[in-house]
Design a protein around this motif. Sequence first.
Motif, PDB file in Angstrom:
ATOM      1  N   ARG A  12      57.894  12.687  64.782  1.00 42.87           N
ATOM      2  CA  ARG A  12      58.076  11.825  63.612  1.00 42.87           C
ATOM      3  C   ARG A  12      58.567  10.558  64.080  1.00 42.87           C
ATOM      4  NH1 ARG A  12      63.279  10.679  63.213  1.00 42.87           N
ATOM      5  NH2 ARG A  12      64.838  11.808  63.937  1.00 42.87           N
ATOM      6  N   THR A  13      58.221   9.776  63.052  1.00 41.34           N
ATOM      7  CA  THR A  13      58.384   8.171  63.148  1.00 41.34           C
ATOM      8  C   THR A  13      59.991   8.033  63.469  1.00 41.34           C
ATOM      9  OG1 THR A  13      56.574   7.605  61.795  1.00 41.34           O
ATOM     10  CG2 THR A  13      58.266   5.971  62.333  1.00 41.34           C
ATOM     11  N   ILE A  14      60.190   7.168  64.462  1.00 36.26           N
ATOM     12  CA  ILE A  14      61.828   7.003  64.738  1.00 36.26           C
ATOM     13  C   ILE A  14      62.337   6.376  63.583  1.00 36.26           C
ATOM     14  CG2 ILE A  14      61.457   4.555  65.437  1.00 36.26           C
ATOM     15  CD1 ILE A  14      63.257   5.878  67.682  1.00 36.26           C
ATOM     16  N   ARG A  15      63.757   6.697  63.419  1.00 30.99           N
ATOM     17  CA  ARG A  15      64.800   6.010  62.210  1.00 30.99           C
ATOM     18  C   ARG A  15      65.732   5.274  63.093  1.00 30.99           C
ATOM     19  NH1 ARG A  15      63.996  11.490  59.881  1.00 30.99           N
ATOM     20  NH2 ARG A  15      65.879  11.985  61.026  1.00 30.99           N
ATOM     21  N   VAL A  16      66.201   4.151  62.347  1.00 30.58           N
ATOM     22  CA  VAL A  16      67.374   3.519  63.123  1.00 30.58           C
ATOM     23  C   VAL A  16      68.372   4.427  63.453  1.00 30.58           C
ATOM     24  CG1 VAL A  16      69.107   1.674  62.627  1.00 30.58           C
ATOM     25  CG2 VAL A  16      66.927   1.630  61.791  1.00 30.58           C
ATOM     26  N   GLU A  17      68.680   5.399  62.830  1.00 32.41           N
ATOM     27  CA  GLU A  17      69.726   6.458  63.172  1.00 32.41           C
ATOM     28  C   GLU A  17      69.617   7.139  64.355  1.00 32.41           C
ATOM     29  OE1 GLU A  17      68.339   7.635  59.539  1.00 32.41           O
ATOM     30  OE2 GLU A  17      68.532   5.643  59.644  1.00 32.41           O
ATOM     31  N   ASP A  18      68.258   6.974  64.833  1.00 34.61           N
ATOM     32  CA  ASP A  18      67.942   7.600  66.213  1.00 34.61           C
ATOM     33  C   ASP A  18      68.391   6.950  67.401  1.00 34.61           C
ATOM     34  OD1 ASP A  18      66.624   9.988  64.995  1.00 34.61           O
ATOM     35  OD2 ASP A  18      64.943   8.663  64.674  1.00 34.61           O
ATOM     36  N   ALA A  19      68.895   5.647  67.209  1.00 32.72           N
ATOM     37  CA  ALA A  19      69.234   4.863  68.284  1.00 32.72           C
ATOM     38  C   ALA A  19      70.116   5.399  69.421  1.00 32.72           C
ATOM     39  CB  ALA A  19      69.961   3.654  67.728  1.00 32.72           C
ATOM     40  N   ALA A  21      70.543   8.495  70.204  1.00 34.49           N
ATOM     41  CA  ALA A  21      69.883   9.403  70.861  1.00 34.49           C
ATOM     42  C   ALA A  21      68.883   9.024  72.028  1.00 34.49           C
ATOM     43  CB  ALA A  21      69.213  10.592  69.881  1.00 34.49           C
ATOM     44  N   ILE A  22      68.037   8.041  71.601  1.00 38.16           N
ATOM     45  CA  ILE A  22      67.223   7.611  72.361  1.00 38.16           C
ATOM     46  C   ILE A  22      67.680   6.918  73.473  1.00 38.16           C
ATOM     47  CG2 ILE A  22      65.324   7.501  70.664  1.00 38.16           C
ATOM     48  CD1 ILE A  22      65.447   4.315  70.776  1.00 38.16           C
ATOM     49  N   LEU A  23      68.872   6.100  73.239  1.00 37.12           N
ATOM     50  CA  LEU A  23      69.488   5.297  74.337  1.00 37.12           C
ATOM     51  C   LEU A  23      70.124   6.449  75.489  1.00 37.12           C
ATOM     52  CD1 LEU A  23      70.981   2.889  75.482  1.00 37.12           C
ATOM     53  CD2 LEU A  23      72.849   3.195  73.829  1.00 37.12           C
ATOM     54  N   GLN A  24      70.618   7.376  74.937  1.00 37.78           N
ATOM     55  CA  GLN A  24      70.972   8.582  76.029  1.00 37.78           C
ATOM     56  C   GLN A  24      69.965   9.135  76.551  1.00 37.78           C
ATOM     57  OE1 GLN A  24      74.393   9.238  76.543  1.00 37.78           O
ATOM     58  NE2 GLN A  24      73.558  10.581  78.085  1.00 37.78           N
ATOM     59  N   ILE A  25      68.760   9.378  76.014  1.00 32.67           N
ATOM     60  CA  ILE A  25      67.518   9.875  76.851  1.00 32.67           C
ATOM     61  C   ILE A  25      67.114   8.787  77.878  1.00 32.67           C
ATOM     62  CG2 ILE A  25      65.094  10.358  76.859  1.00 32.67           C
ATOM     63  CD1 ILE A  25      65.943  11.674  74.076  1.00 32.67           C
ATOM     64  N   LYS A  45      72.155  -1.717  77.708  1.00 25.37           N
ATOM     65  CA  LYS A  45      71.726  -1.783  76.643  1.00 25.37           C
ATOM     66  C   LYS A  45      72.904  -0.778  75.767  1.00 25.37           C
ATOM     67  CE  LYS A  45      67.829  -3.678  76.727  1.00 25.37           C
ATOM     68  NZ  LYS A  45      67.608  -5.101  76.168  1.00 25.37           N
ATOM     69  N   THR A  46      73.065  -1.110  74.420  1.00 25.87           N
ATOM     70  CA  THR A  46      74.033  -0.532  73.557  1.00 25.87           C
ATOM     71  C   THR A  46      73.222   0.173  72.619  1.00 25.87           C
ATOM     72  OG1 THR A  46      74.190  -2.393  71.978  1.00 25.87           O
ATOM     73  CG2 THR A  46      75.719  -2.215  74.225  1.00 25.87           C
ATOM     74  N   THR A  47      73.964   0.788  71.591  1.00 26.23           N
ATOM     75  CA  THR A  47      73.479   1.382  70.362  1.00 26.23           C
ATOM     76  C   THR A  47      72.858   0.547  69.600  1.00 26.23           C
ATOM     77  OG1 THR A  47      74.841   3.339  70.698  1.00 26.23           O
ATOM     78  CG2 THR A  47      74.068   2.970  68.507  1.00 26.23           C
ATOM     79  N   GLU A  48      73.691  -0.723  69.446  1.00 28.01           N
ATOM     80  CA  GLU A  48      73.267  -1.722  68.439  1.00 28.01           C
ATOM     81  C   GLU A  48      72.036  -2.429  69.079  1.00 28.01           C
ATOM     82  OE1 GLU A  48      76.572  -1.461  69.849  1.00 28.01           O
ATOM     83  OE2 GLU A  48      77.115  -0.537  67.829  1.00 28.01           O
ATOM     84  N   ASP A  49      71.888  -2.553  70.198  1.00 29.53           N
ATOM     85  CA  ASP A  49      70.774  -3.187  70.913  1.00 29.53           C
ATOM     86  C   ASP A  49      69.368  -2.206  70.326  1.00 29.53           C
ATOM     87  OD1 ASP A  49      72.103  -5.198  72.109  1.00 29.53           O
ATOM     88  OD2 ASP A  49      72.481  -3.997  73.954  1.00 29.53           O
ATOM     89  N   HIS A  50      69.719  -0.886  70.397  1.00 26.80           N
ATOM     90  CA  HIS A  50      68.484  -0.192  70.320  1.00 26.80           C
ATOM     91  C   HIS A  50      68.313  -0.176  68.708  1.00 26.80           C
ATOM     92  CE1 HIS A  50      68.015   0.945  74.288  1.00 26.80           C
ATOM     93  NE2 HIS A  50      67.425   1.945  74.143  1.00 26.80           N
ATOM     94  N   GLN A  51      69.286  -0.266  67.787  1.00 24.04           N
ATOM     95  CA  GLN A  51      69.021  -0.207  66.370  1.00 24.04           C
ATOM     96  C   GLN A  51      68.139  -1.494  66.109  1.00 24.04           C
ATOM     97  OE1 GLN A  51      73.135  -0.153  65.393  1.00 24.04           O
ATOM     98  NE2 GLN A  51      73.307   1.935  64.865  1.00 24.04           N
ATOM     99  N   GLU A  52      68.456  -2.630  66.840  1.00 23.41           N
ATOM    100  CA  GLU A  52      67.796  -3.821  66.546  1.00 23.41           C
ATOM    101  C   GLU A  52      66.287  -3.745  67.131  1.00 23.41           C
ATOM    102  OE1 GLU A  52      66.913  -7.525  64.854  1.00 23.41           O
ATOM    103  OE2 GLU A  52      68.814  -6.153  64.714  1.00 23.41           O
TER     104      GLU A  52
END
Length: 176
Positions: A12-19, A21-25, A45-52
């Motif tokens: 599926r297309t990514i959502r901001v809430e996945d930040a 999870a993808i950061l951990q991977i 990188k932080t969760t906030e960086d990945h959200q942006e």
Amino acid sequence: MSSKQDHKVSIRTIRVEDAEAILQIQREVISEHDYFIAVSKEFNKTTEDHQEWIRNILKHERETMLVAEFDGNVVGWIVFRSQERMRMHHTGSFAIMLQKEWRNKGIGKFMIHELLSWAEKHPVIEKVTLGTFSTNTRAIELYKKLGFIEEGRKVREFKFGNGEYVDDVLMYKLVK
């Protein structure tokens, strides 16, 4: 999608809430030291960086990011980034990451198929590219099976701590 072990994985297309999870991977893949340019001590990188990052991708008409999900958990992701220069709008590159326990089950292939399907339907994208370590032979074989062609190498592009050099293998696939 069913893998060899009959896992049901969806893309599926990514959502901001996945930040997170993808950061951990990404942190896990970097810590393996085999497949990523950055090393753990320089990746901050932080969760906030990945959200942006996700927000920017979702706003950009020539970019996409997909996640592989099993039982509500993100187990991998693939991102396609386009070129900013007008003469290169028709091209872009992708990066892909999977949790170690989900590799060699057909999920990477499934994600790349979905990305290529998106690119084929896109009105502007004509060429999909990637770069990978020359030591990542399993990935290179997969890319070749999916129709990617090696267009060149950056010789001794990466140097590991033990003094070993690795080429950057550049590959492409035309989708139009």
